[in-house]
Design a protein around this motif. Sequence first.
Motif, mmCIF file in Angstrom:
data_model
loop_
_atom_site.group_PDB
_atom_site.id
_atom_site.type_symbol
_atom_site.label_atom_id
_atom_site.label_comp_id
_atom_site.label_asym_id
_atom_site.label_seq_id
_atom_site.Cartn_x
_atom_site.Cartn_y
_atom_site.Cartn_z
ATOM 1 N N ALA A 229 0.907 -1.046 0.006
ATOM 2 C CA ALA A 229 -0.103 0.111 0.231
ATOM 3 C C ALA A 229 0.961 1.308 0.153
ATOM 4 O O ALA A 229 0.492 2.328 0.490
ATOM 5 C CB ALA A 229 -0.773 0.086 1.170
ATOM 6 N N ASN A 230 1.948 1.135 -0.549
ATOM 7 C CA ASN A 230 2.789 2.444 -0.832
ATOM 8 C C ASN A 230 2.674 2.923 -2.121
ATOM 9 O O ASN A 230 3.218 2.789 -3.199
ATOM 10 C CB ASN A 230 4.448 1.815 -0.810
ATOM 11 N N LEU A 231 1.425 4.035 -2.187
ATOM 12 C CA LEU A 231 0.951 4.345 -3.570
ATOM 13 C C LEU A 231 1.810 5.478 -3.965
ATOM 14 O O LEU A 231 1.886 5.556 -5.127
ATOM 15 C CB LEU A 231 -0.399 5.131 -2.880
ATOM 16 N N ARG A 232 2.725 6.147 -3.198
ATOM 17 C CA ARG A 232 3.841 6.868 -3.893
ATOM 18 C C ARG A 232 4.675 6.362 -4.618
ATOM 19 O O ARG A 232 4.957 6.688 -5.936
ATOM 20 C CB ARG A 232 4.588 7.637 -2.851
ATOM 21 N N GLN A 233 5.138 5.067 -4.389
ATOM 22 C CA GLN A 233 6.182 4.403 -5.154
ATOM 23 C C GLN A 233 5.616 3.737 -6.237
ATOM 24 O O GLN A 233 6.097 3.838 -7.278
ATOM 25 C CB GLN A 233 6.436 3.047 -3.987
ATOM 26 N N VAL A 234 4.306 3.385 -6.133
ATOM 27 C CA VAL A 234 3.589 2.813 -7.213
ATOM 28 C C VAL A 234 3.369 3.966 -8.217
ATOM 29 O O VAL A 234 3.707 3.874 -9.496
ATOM 30 C CB VAL A 234 2.052 2.381 -6.998
ATOM 31 N N ALA A 235 2.944 5.072 -7.838
ATOM 32 C CA ALA A 235 2.857 6.061 -8.784
ATOM 33 C C ALA A 235 4.132 6.474 -9.467
ATOM 34 O O ALA A 235 4.239 6.741 -10.823
ATOM 35 C CB ALA A 235 2.192 7.278 -7.931
ATOM 36 N N PHE A 236 5.217 6.439 -8.919
ATOM 37 C CA PHE A 236 6.647 6.938 -9.310
ATOM 38 C C PHE A 236 6.940 5.670 -10.392
ATOM 39 O O PHE A 236 7.177 6.171 -11.694
ATOM 40 C CB PHE A 236 7.445 7.024 -8.269
ATOM 41 N N ALA A 237 6.928 4.579 -9.881
ATOM 42 C CA ALA A 237 7.144 3.537 -10.713
ATOM 43 C C ALA A 237 6.348 3.558 -12.095
ATOM 44 O O ALA A 237 6.937 3.151 -13.269
ATOM 45 C CB ALA A 237 7.014 2.051 -10.039
ATOM 46 N N ALA A 238 5.035 3.540 -12.002
ATOM 47 C CA ALA A 238 4.182 3.447 -13.298
ATOM 48 C C ALA A 238 4.487 4.725 -14.199
ATOM 49 O O ALA A 238 4.359 4.510 -15.436
ATOM 50 C CB ALA A 238 2.696 3.609 -12.652
ATOM 51 N N THR A 239 4.783 5.869 -13.634
ATOM 52 C CA THR A 239 5.148 6.954 -14.524
ATOM 53 C C THR A 239 6.362 6.579 -15.262
ATOM 54 O O THR A 239 6.264 6.743 -16.619
ATOM 55 C CB THR A 239 5.387 8.260 -13.614
ATOM 56 N N ALA A 240 7.381 6.159 -14.787
ATOM 57 C CA ALA A 240 8.642 5.637 -15.435
ATOM 58 C C ALA A 240 8.205 4.556 -16.472
ATOM 59 O O ALA A 240 8.738 4.470 -17.483
ATOM 60 C CB ALA A 240 9.636 5.152 -14.451
ATOM 61 N N ALA A 241 7.463 3.632 -15.928
ATOM 62 C CA ALA A 241 6.999 2.551 -17.104
ATOM 63 C C ALA A 241 6.067 3.090 -18.352
ATOM 64 O O ALA A 241 6.364 2.652 -19.369
ATOM 65 C CB ALA A 241 6.207 1.570 -16.383
ATOM 66 N N SER A 242 5.333 4.120 -17.931
ATOM 67 C CA SER A 242 4.848 4.895 -18.925
ATOM 68 C C SER A 242 5.801 5.382 -19.993
ATOM 69 O O SER A 242 5.519 5.605 -21.268
ATOM 70 C CB SER A 242 3.684 6.184 -18.587
ATOM 71 N N GLN A 243 6.929 6.033 -19.569
ATOM 72 C CA GLN A 243 7.736 6.814 -20.356
ATOM 73 C C GLN A 243 8.566 5.666 -20.974
ATOM 74 O O GLN A 243 8.860 5.835 -22.411
ATOM 75 C CB GLN A 243 8.654 7.541 -19.371
ATOM 76 N N ALA A 244 8.900 4.737 -20.518
ATOM 77 C CA ALA A 244 9.413 3.463 -21.501
ATOM 78 C C ALA A 244 8.578 2.836 -22.304
ATOM 79 O O ALA A 244 9.134 2.767 -23.370
ATOM 80 C CB ALA A 244 9.876 2.194 -20.328
ATOM 81 N N GLU A 245 7.292 2.786 -22.091
ATOM 82 C CA GLU A 245 6.432 2.256 -23.083
ATOM 83 C C GLU A 245 6.235 3.335 -24.245
ATOM 84 O O GLU A 245 6.621 2.840 -25.559
ATOM 85 C CB GLU A 245 5.074 1.949 -22.689
ATOM 86 N N PHE A 246 6.292 4.457 -23.835
ATOM 87 C CA PHE A 246 5.978 5.519 -25.219
ATOM 88 C C PHE A 246 7.347 5.513 -25.755
ATOM 89 O O PHE A 246 7.301 5.446 -27.112
ATOM 90 C CB PHE A 246 5.864 6.764 -24.293
ATOM 91 N N GLU A 247 8.595 5.497 -25.224
ATOM 92 C CA GLU A 247 9.917 5.469 -26.014
ATOM 93 C C GLU A 247 9.698 4.182 -26.760
ATOM 94 O O GLU A 247 10.566 4.492 -27.979
ATOM 95 C CB GLU A 247 11.158 5.619 -25.143
ATOM 96 N N LEU A 248 9.205 3.066 -26.625
ATOM 97 C CA LEU A 248 9.315 1.921 -27.181
ATOM 98 C C LEU A 248 8.139 1.949 -28.256
ATOM 99 O O LEU A 248 8.013 0.873 -29.263
ATOM 100 C CB LEU A 248 9.133 0.660 -26.380
ATOM 101 N N GLY A 249 7.591 2.948 -28.543
ATOM 102 C CA GLY A 249 6.587 2.993 -29.431
ATOM 103 C C GLY A 249 5.102 2.373 -28.989
ATOM 104 O O GLY A 249 4.311 2.390 -29.939
ATOM 105 N N ARG A 250 4.991 1.923 -27.922
ATOM 106 C CA ARG A 250 3.772 1.242 -27.425
ATOM 107 C C ARG A 250 2.878 2.331 -26.871
ATOM 108 O O ARG A 250 2.724 2.106 -25.420
ATOM 109 C CB ARG A 250 4.077 0.124 -26.686
ATOM 110 N N MET A 251 2.031 2.953 -27.579
ATOM 111 C CA MET A 251 1.356 4.047 -27.111
ATOM 112 C C MET A 251 0.035 3.587 -25.992
ATOM 113 O O MET A 251 -0.101 4.252 -24.890
ATOM 114 C CB MET A 251 0.596 4.921 -28.240
#
Length: 584
Positions: A229-251
């Motif tokens: 239930a560490n929501l800050r960590q979830v939000a931080f990691a999910a944002t970085a994952a969104s950036q990674a998927e975008f850079e890979l072209g997976r919108m």
Amino acid sequence: MRELRRIDTSPSSIQTAEAERLTALLEEARAARANEARRGGPLMEEALPLARALGDSVTLAEVLFLLGLGRYVTGDFLGAFGPLEEALTLFTRVGDVGGEADTLMNLGGVLGGLGDHAQALESLLRARDRYAALGHAMQEAKTAQHIAVVHANRGEFGAALPLHEFALARHREAGHERGMGYGLSYVGATRVELAVRAGARGDAARARAELEAALPLLEEAVVIGTRLANLRQVAFAATAASQAEFELGRMEAAEGWFSRAVAAARGGEDRATEAYARMEAARQRRERGDVAGALGELTAAQLLLDAAGARHETVMVLRDLVDLHELAGDTTSALAALRQLHTLELALRDESAEARWHLARARYDVELHRLRSQELEELVQERTQQLEASHFALLERLAVVAEFRDAETADHTRRVGTLAALLAGHLGVPQEEVRMLRLAARLHDIGKIAVPDDILLKPGRLTPDEWTLIQTHTTVGAQMLGGRDSPLLAMAEEIAWTHHERWDGEGYPRGLGGEDIPLVGRLVAVADVYDALSSVRPYKAAWPLAEVVGEIERGVGTRFDPRVVGAFLDLIGTGRWPPGEGGS
């Protein structure tokens, strides 16, 4: 930190009641340290005079450490610095390496919060060395993580990555899930940043490899954060994952991670982390050509950061908003964002200068206390002179910041000091005082740091309220310079307070007249007016020398001390002033 022995309560050391109260306060602060460290601050405020009276260095060191820690966790970085510095000195003196390490790690956080990243890094590296020597693996890992964050804040992601990986490995070995979650988030996010930089260099293969390595780490971080239930960590990691998927072209995947990041941040009522996610979403929308969508995300991010009080991050958002409004052809909105950006940057610049000044002052106080406590009077005098010079240099830089907005050149303060010293020497003032005056006069307008630009630089006539505000720079300057055991700064305080008084008693702030005005104030009054008239200002051109001299002569007996004006005219007549016309 290790438990300390119970305090001696015998009458020979301290009255029993006071010793028992000190023991109780320490025990309560120790119990609160793990999860409620902020409670330790008020407790140690009460304990500190008792510990000083006890005279035991070990006990005093712990009290100072817990006091500094309590202030640090509440964001009072300046208040934390002094106690932690003094605690570090005492822990070193008694040979408590663990105490040194704990204090150095927290000092690193304090210095980072004050913007002194170089000193923060030095403090954290020293803490890590001590934890390693003690075999404290988890503390060593936490310190390595802090060091990596400092590197990342400086854009040094290549240096940050191995430190984050080291910390993650230690947390895995210990089975410390919370530490693992943060470690996975940091390693993954750092790899994404390295991928972006590799892509910008045209190294597509390296960029893809970093992104593919980052995603599993970030996914695992989200799983752990969700379980804990560490929501800050979830939000931080999910944002970085969104950036990674975008850079890979997976919108579509990028959008999914973004939605998850926002949901986690909102669930934790974490405005700053939600703003971080929306800033990344705005970047993605802009790169896809969706300018309107990017503007919407950035506007939402700005509102969140304003509510969170995260002004440094707001600067980044405003810069992007200016660019996007221009890209959209909306020059009115671009100009409005630019004005907000300018106002905020000026406020942060002035606060940064003041923070550096307070930090230098805190260092001065800590070092002076240490020297006096050792009763080495000769060494105190020598070090005090060195510290005074360092302190003065910082104050002078702050004075230049204040003056630079009001004069065409920051050399104004030095010219005023030089002329005031020449006038003093001509009047027979002792050479040691002349030397001090040359330096102290440079700080005469330091209080202008508190006057807003729109008033200080106003080209037209000031309103009565604006004129009243301008006049406060004298008292503000005196307050900034006051409270010191330093003849140089005492003289600077006197000058700041009195250089706008008049010989006829019609000046400000106190309406002093004649010889009730200190001589240094009368000297700087003439030097300041001379330089103001002979220099270019935002609202006027430079006056010719003859007109400047005439204006000062007309002030004899009303605005200026006749003796000082006489000395000024002698310097002009003999070619000793101005410089470049036969003077020095």
